[in-house]
Design a protein around this motif. Structure first.
Motif, PDB file in Angstrom:
ATOM      1  N   LEU A  10       2.229   1.803  -3.549  1.00  0.00           N
ATOM      2  CA  LEU A  10       1.213   2.314  -4.471  1.00  0.00           C
ATOM      3  C   LEU A  10       0.896   3.776  -4.193  1.00  0.00           C
ATOM      4  O   LEU A  10       0.678   4.563  -5.118  1.00  0.00           O
ATOM      5  CB  LEU A  10      -0.054   1.454  -4.363  1.00  0.00           C
ATOM      6  CG  LEU A  10       0.111   0.028  -4.903  1.00  0.00           C
ATOM      7  CD1 LEU A  10      -1.082  -0.837  -4.510  1.00  0.00           C
ATOM      8  CD2 LEU A  10       0.286   0.043  -6.423  1.00  0.00           C
ATOM      9  N   LYS A  11       0.891   4.146  -2.935  1.00  0.00           N
ATOM     10  CA  LYS A  11       0.610   5.545  -2.576  1.00  0.00           C
ATOM     11  C   LYS A  11       1.683   6.467  -3.164  1.00  0.00           C
ATOM     12  O   LYS A  11       1.373   7.526  -3.737  1.00  0.00           O
ATOM     13  CB  LYS A  11       0.565   5.660  -1.048  1.00  0.00           C
ATOM     14  CG  LYS A  11      -0.012   6.966  -0.549  1.00  0.00           C
ATOM     15  CD  LYS A  11      -0.150   6.955   0.970  1.00  0.00           C
ATOM     16  CE  LYS A  11      -0.354   8.373   1.482  1.00  0.00           C
ATOM     17  NZ  LYS A  11      -0.188   8.444   2.939  1.00  0.00           N
ATOM     18  N   ARG A  57      -2.147  -5.267  -8.207  1.00  0.00           N
ATOM     19  CA  ARG A  57      -3.247  -4.950  -9.117  1.00  0.00           C
ATOM     20  C   ARG A  57      -4.602  -5.003  -8.413  1.00  0.00           C
ATOM     21  O   ARG A  57      -5.517  -4.247  -8.755  1.00  0.00           O
ATOM     22  CB  ARG A  57      -3.225  -5.943 -10.282  1.00  0.00           C
ATOM     23  CG  ARG A  57      -4.418  -5.892 -11.199  1.00  0.00           C
ATOM     24  CD  ARG A  57      -4.459  -4.629 -12.043  1.00  0.00           C
ATOM     25  NE  ARG A  57      -5.782  -4.400 -12.585  1.00  0.00           N
ATOM     26  CZ  ARG A  57      -6.072  -3.528 -13.533  1.00  0.00           C
ATOM     27  NH1 ARG A  57      -5.130  -2.780 -14.058  1.00  0.00           N
ATOM     28  NH2 ARG A  57      -7.296  -3.376 -13.949  1.00  0.00           N
ATOM     29  N   GLU A  83       0.834  -1.218   0.000  1.00  0.00           N
ATOM     30  CA  GLU A  83       0.000   0.000   0.000  1.00  0.00           C
ATOM     31  C   GLU A  83       0.862   1.259   0.000  1.00  0.00           C
ATOM     32  O   GLU A  83       0.543   2.240  -0.670  1.00  0.00           O
ATOM     33  CB  GLU A  83      -0.944  -0.033   1.210  1.00  0.00           C
ATOM     34  CG  GLU A  83      -2.074  -1.053   0.994  1.00  0.00           C
ATOM     35  CD  GLU A  83      -2.918  -1.308   2.243  1.00  0.00           C
ATOM     36  OE1 GLU A  83      -2.430  -1.004   3.357  1.00  0.00           O
ATOM     37  OE2 GLU A  83      -4.039  -1.831   2.096  1.00  0.00           O
ATOM     38  N   ARG A 141       1.223   6.603  -7.026  1.00  0.00           N
ATOM     39  CA  ARG A 141       0.055   7.417  -7.391  1.00  0.00           C
ATOM     40  C   ARG A 141       0.351   8.901  -7.263  1.00  0.00           C
ATOM     41  O   ARG A 141      -0.031   9.701  -8.108  1.00  0.00           O
ATOM     42  CB  ARG A 141      -1.135   7.064  -6.494  1.00  0.00           C
ATOM     43  CG  ARG A 141      -2.121   6.101  -7.110  1.00  0.00           C
ATOM     44  CD  ARG A 141      -3.432   6.103  -6.327  1.00  0.00           C
ATOM     45  NE  ARG A 141      -3.235   5.864  -4.900  1.00  0.00           N
ATOM     46  CZ  ARG A 141      -3.273   4.665  -4.328  1.00  0.00           C
ATOM     47  NH1 ARG A 141      -3.488   3.590  -5.063  1.00  0.00           N
ATOM     48  NH2 ARG A 141      -3.090   4.526  -3.034  1.00  0.00           N
ATOM     49  N   LEU A 185      -5.126  -4.026  -5.530  1.00  0.00           N
ATOM     50  CA  LEU A 185      -5.194  -2.856  -4.645  1.00  0.00           C
ATOM     51  C   LEU A 185      -5.307  -1.557  -5.429  1.00  0.00           C
ATOM     52  O   LEU A 185      -5.651  -0.523  -4.870  1.00  0.00           O
ATOM     53  CB  LEU A 185      -3.938  -2.799  -3.757  1.00  0.00           C
ATOM     54  CG  LEU A 185      -3.679  -4.044  -2.898  1.00  0.00           C
ATOM     55  CD1 LEU A 185      -2.295  -3.962  -2.262  1.00  0.00           C
ATOM     56  CD2 LEU A 185      -4.760  -4.187  -1.825  1.00  0.00           C
ATOM     57  N   ASP A 186      -4.966  -1.594  -6.725  1.00  0.00           N
ATOM     58  CA  ASP A 186      -4.930  -0.356  -7.497  1.00  0.00           C
ATOM     59  C   ASP A 186      -5.106  -0.683  -8.981  1.00  0.00           C
ATOM     60  O   ASP A 186      -4.252  -1.334  -9.583  1.00  0.00           O
ATOM     61  CB  ASP A 186      -3.589   0.349  -7.268  1.00  0.00           C
ATOM     62  CG  ASP A 186      -3.534   1.726  -7.909  1.00  0.00           C
ATOM     63  OD1 ASP A 186      -4.296   1.985  -8.863  1.00  0.00           O
ATOM     64  OD2 ASP A 186      -2.727   2.543  -7.445  1.00  0.00           O
ATOM     65  N   ALA A 230      -4.664   0.993 -11.516  1.00  0.00           N
ATOM     66  CA  ALA A 230      -3.705   1.617 -12.433  1.00  0.00           C
ATOM     67  C   ALA A 230      -2.468   0.744 -12.648  1.00  0.00           C
ATOM     68  O   ALA A 230      -1.629   1.044 -13.494  1.00  0.00           O
ATOM     69  CB  ALA A 230      -3.278   2.991 -11.898  1.00  0.00           C
ATOM     70  N   VAL A 231      -2.370  -0.352 -11.871  1.00  0.00           N
ATOM     71  CA  VAL A 231      -1.192  -1.217 -11.977  1.00  0.00           C
ATOM     72  C   VAL A 231      -1.251  -2.053 -13.248  1.00  0.00           C
ATOM     73  O   VAL A 231      -2.315  -2.530 -13.642  1.00  0.00           O
ATOM     74  CB  VAL A 231      -1.101  -2.144 -10.738  1.00  0.00           C
ATOM     75  CG1 VAL A 231      -0.060  -3.248 -10.934  1.00  0.00           C
ATOM     76  CG2 VAL A 231      -0.819  -1.319  -9.486  1.00  0.00           C
TER      77      VAL A 231
END
Lengths: 313, 313
Positions: free
Chosen positions: B91-92, B121, B88, B95, B123-124, B126-127
């Protein structure tokens, strides 16, 4: 052949480098070279393929030309082939400036009449030759081959490994077992089949095309190139022909700038002779109707390029 | 996954653009990105994968970073996995700066113990997620998949078409029929088989490694990462181990500059438990012999990088 073009482009081209192409040429090659931000330098064709006088002038005017891409045998889209003397002249020019010649040869095994002409690779070991089983076994297999100069082998293997590691072994085995004791006979049978379809198409065109329409007479491969009078738009003709159940590729698709509009490509490989005979009737009627409307409307022939007219081979 | 990396690199990278990688990381990814003249920006790992503090500092210092390439689950070569909290956090950061995260996940289905962690993927959206059948059906098939943001689909299809048109249908059918009513059970059986091999390797290492040698304890995948004392050279160790019939990949191969020398990668997927037990004995003996010679000779630990030491997971 497609992956061969891709790998060659990857190894040879920096953005802004130039690739000499025949005009018109295979759409897929344009797409693949464009992926490497290549600049296209088109050379016009006549009934014997790429024009050597134009090639010579082109080579003199551009020092970033890295590749001459040619389909010298039963060219896509025109069906035209380059005779031996012109092949030798092309290779001489390329050698003089150390420019790589990429010979795309998907159709070479599919000759229906006339005398075989040696591939460029047989005349010069510096040529990169691309072959495929897509036209002789099945396009769904995605297996082809490259014949390249020895110093190009290791870089190509490295580039291939980085791209997708290697071919599927299952498919390679399929191709191998198809080739042994089967492929030669299969290709001979395919030649007979496709010769009949080509003859049906040429006969159908002779019977059904209105005056002012011309076409190539290929000795092999899959394609016939048809030219309408200057000022015509085969993009506009396409939906009308499609309404009659006849599909073709508009000629503009085969030009990098899509700025030549009065030609179209017919493919005879997948239709029966009966369907081809019927198709030429319907296409002839669609062209007649289109031309009579066009004559009534205003056209501006002066704005059209001259490049599409490949005289009959 | 390899073609997925290739196509993503082709679409995203201009020469000189930077790619963040874990250090160490998958050799093939380094090779593929290098083909697009990418600059590598390595981020060190610990027992929980890519270090987020180091990632944050790296992102702050370079405005040409286009991709964060990570293998968060059973990483190649270390075997290490990234816990949820760290996923997480990664990804933060990505982003916040609109940097594409490419999640390479060849081993995710091969968990032998511990709790599953969601892929990036999940979790987000955009991955860009890369999967493969190479580890669960057969590497010779060359079939994988990508899960990508919707706006990335059309460019990828165009790039794929220009590269090699499409997959072989024969192979696609093979994968399809393998997947239906067979693959899940096969993967479950493979997990049991590989779990036994991993356990044999960890037991063999515990029984046979001399003091000062450490290794990761992966919950899945195929690899264990072994670190020798600082100043060791596993490149020098390799031929001695090979003389005893034991092959490993020297750790330096997994660093873009190949400048970290005291680690090595063991793979347990293809050997029986008996061969693994015997192999760790022979490797232990080879390492003991090497270290005792090295202690006698002059080494210069101050010139060595510290990056190879992944604490036990």
């Amino acid at each position: 052949s497609t992956q061969g073009i891709e790998l060659t482009a990857k190894l040879m081209l920096d953005p802004g480098d130039a690739v000499i192409i025949e005009e018109p040429t295979f759409v897929g090659a344009l797409q693949t070279f464009a992926g490497y931000e290549a600049r296209f330098v088109p050379v016009p064709m006549d009934a014997e393929g790429m024009r050597i006088d134009a090639l010579e002038r082109t080579l003199a005017g551009d020092d970033r030309i890295k590749i001459i891409y040619t389909i010298p045998t039963f060219q896509n889209p025109t069906g035209v082939s380059m005779p031996l003397a012109r092949r030798e002249a092309l290779l001489k020019l390329a050698r003089a400036q150390s420019i790589m010649v990429v010979e795309d040869d998907p159709y070479g095994d599919l000759r229906y009449d006339g005398e075989p002409v040696p591939p460029l690779r047989a005349l010069d070991p510096a040529v990169v030759h691309l072959g495929t089983f897509s036209k002789t076994i099945a396009p769904a297999l995605r297996v082809g081959w490259m014949v390249v100069p020895p110093e190009f082998v290791q870089p190509l293997i490295a580039a291939r490994e980085a791209a997708d590691i290697h071919n599927e072994r299952l498919t390679m085995r399929t191709v191998y077992h198809t080739a042994v004791d089967f492929l030669d006979g299969h290709v001979a049978a395919a030649r007979t089949l496709y010769r009949g379809r080509r003859d049906a198409l040429l006969a159908g065109l002779a019977a059904n095309m209105p005056p002012g329409v011309h076409w190539s007479r290929p000795e092999g491969g899959f394609f016939v190139w048809v030219t309408l009078p200057e000022g015509s738009s085969t993009n506009a003709l396409m939906p009308r022909a499609a309404d009659q159940g006849v599909i073709f590729f508009p000629g503009s698709w085969f030009y990098p700038n899509q700025d030549v509009h009065h030609a179209l490509r017919l493919s005879f490989s997948t239709q029966t002779e009966e369907a081809i005979a019927e198709g030429t009737k319907r296409l002839g009627a669609a062209i007649r109707a289109y031309l009579s409307e066009e004559t009534a409307a205003t056209v501006e022939p002066s704005t059209m390029r001259q490049g599409a007219a490949i005289p009959a081979g």
